[in-house]
Design an enzyme around this catalytic site. Structure first.
Site, short mmCIF file in Angstrom:
data_model
loop_
_atom_site.label_atom_id
_atom_site.label_comp_id
_atom_site.label_asym_id
_atom_site.label_seq_id
_atom_site.Cartn_x
_atom_site.Cartn_y
_atom_site.Cartn_z
N LYS A 13 -3.44 -28.11 21.78
CA LYS A 13 -3.42 -27.21 20.62
C LYS A 13 -2.42 -27.69 19.58
O LYS A 13 -2.74 -27.79 18.40
CB LYS A 13 -3.04 -25.77 21.05
CG LYS A 13 -3.99 -25.15 22.05
CD LYS A 13 -3.61 -23.73 22.38
CE LYS A 13 -2.25 -23.57 23.06
NZ LYS A 13 -2.15 -24.19 24.39
N ARG A 88 -3.16 -14.51 22.41
CA ARG A 88 -3.32 -14.94 23.80
C ARG A 88 -3.80 -13.81 24.68
O ARG A 88 -4.00 -14.01 25.86
CB ARG A 88 -1.95 -15.37 24.33
CG ARG A 88 -1.75 -16.86 24.41
CD ARG A 88 -0.29 -17.01 24.75
NE ARG A 88 -0.03 -18.15 25.54
CZ ARG A 88 0.44 -19.31 25.03
NH1 ARG A 88 0.62 -19.44 23.75
NH2 ARG A 88 0.71 -20.30 25.82
N ARG A 127 4.52 -35.03 29.02
CA ARG A 127 4.80 -34.67 27.61
C ARG A 127 6.29 -34.74 27.26
O ARG A 127 7.15 -34.29 28.01
CB ARG A 127 4.31 -33.24 27.35
CG ARG A 127 4.75 -32.74 25.98
CD ARG A 127 4.05 -31.52 25.57
NE ARG A 127 4.31 -30.38 26.42
CZ ARG A 127 3.74 -29.20 26.25
NH1 ARG A 127 2.87 -29.03 25.28
NH2 ARG A 127 4.01 -28.20 27.06
N ARG A 160 10.16 -30.08 27.94
CA ARG A 160 10.31 -28.63 27.94
C ARG A 160 10.66 -28.11 29.33
O ARG A 160 10.15 -28.62 30.33
CB ARG A 160 9.01 -27.98 27.47
CG ARG A 160 9.03 -27.68 25.99
CD ARG A 160 7.70 -27.29 25.44
NE ARG A 160 6.99 -26.26 26.17
CZ ARG A 160 5.83 -25.76 25.78
NH1 ARG A 160 5.28 -26.19 24.65
NH2 ARG A 160 5.21 -24.85 26.47
N ARG A 171 1.39 -20.88 34.36
CA ARG A 171 0.88 -20.77 32.98
C ARG A 171 -0.64 -20.91 32.95
O ARG A 171 -1.31 -20.23 32.18
CB ARG A 171 1.54 -21.85 32.09
CG ARG A 171 2.99 -21.52 31.74
CD ARG A 171 3.79 -22.74 31.36
NE ARG A 171 3.33 -23.38 30.16
CZ ARG A 171 3.56 -24.67 29.87
NH1 ARG A 171 4.24 -25.44 30.71
NH2 ARG A 171 3.13 -25.19 28.75
#
Ligand code: AP5
Length: 215
Positions: A13, A88, A127, A160, A171
């Site tokens: 996203k 969401r 990431r 993160r 998640r």
């Protein structure tokens, strides 16, 4: 144009939002980035959000909706923006529609980037993000030119705190339980653009931009 970017954690996203916002000159409103900025500044909102984010849970609807509605009342969003990570839940989607209706506006398109769960875990684990401008990189798929430094602004890259195996799985579960149902909400309004997110970054971007331009 008001666009929503929907997808699981790690679907791309943020990556696609950066490309689309640049191409279409739209402000990028990322709920996760707004929470992380608040946390960096150690505000009450940031500290509250942290307690949910570190467990992989959603921040309560009332707090999230208030933050987003305040942000989109800024002058840069007067004629459009791209939402990344919001809404969401059904309650968030309905609140956005209600706020827009009061101003004679509406969501134009909801882009759903679909990626299999196994690939999502690989993306989240590799990431790295720029601490300054939030640009996402991936150790294998889109590495920075200089290790540890952002190509765009030279900022420091970091991982993160919620990109850990246990939190990633939580998640994903939250996404399937609470966010997938809102796909039907936008499908019923014929607003969804569904793209295969399991392709290279530029291929996905091409598909997204061409679908937006056609419609
Ligand atoms: P948030 O920050 O929104 O995180 P998320 O939804 O979990 O999504 P991510 O940012 O992890 O992934 P992404 O889809 O943006 O992927 P990216 O482009 O980085 O939310 C974090 C937390 O904040 C939530 O858990 C919740 O607690 C809270 N929160 C946020 N919004 C909320 C809301 N509305 N309500 C309540 N709580 C909320 O890409 C991932 C990696 O893959 C990168 O390394 C990238 O380089 C790579 N990649 C991207 N595309 C490709 C591709 N096509 N091929 C190969 N690699 C790719």
């Amino acid at each position: 144009m008001y666009i929503i970017m929907l997808g699981a954690p790690g679907a791309g996203k943020g990556t696609q939002a950066d490309i689309v916002c640049h191409e279409m000159e739209l402000p990028h409103i990322a709920s996760g980035d707004l929470f992380r900025e608040a946390l960096e500044k150690k505000t009450e909102l940031g500290l509250l959000a942290k307690s949910y984010m570190e467990k992989g849970e959603l921040v309560p609807n009332a707090v999230t909706i208030k933050m987003i509605l305040e942000r989109i009342s800024d002058p840069d969003c007067v004629s459009g923006c791209l939402f990344d990570g919001f809404p969401r839940t059904l309650e968030q989607a309905e609140a956005l529609d209600k706020a827009f209706a009061a101003q004679g506006k509406s969501v134009d398109k909801a882009i759903y980037i679909e990626v299999p769960d196994g690939e999502l875990i690989k993306r989240l684990s590799g990431r790295w993000i720029c601490r300054n401008c939030q640009t996402p990189y991936h150790l294998v798929n889109s590495p920075p030119k200089v290790p540890g430094k952002c190509d765009k602004c030279g900022g420091e890259l970091y991982q993160r705190a919620d990109d850990t195996e246990g939190t990633e799985k939580k998640r994903l579960k939250v996404f399937h339980n609470l966010t997938v149902p809102i796909l039907d909400y936008y499908r019923k309004q014929s607003k969804t653009i569904e793209v295969n997110g399991n392709l290279g970054i530029q291929e996905v971007a091409k598909e997204v931009i061409s679908a937006l331009k056609q419609r």
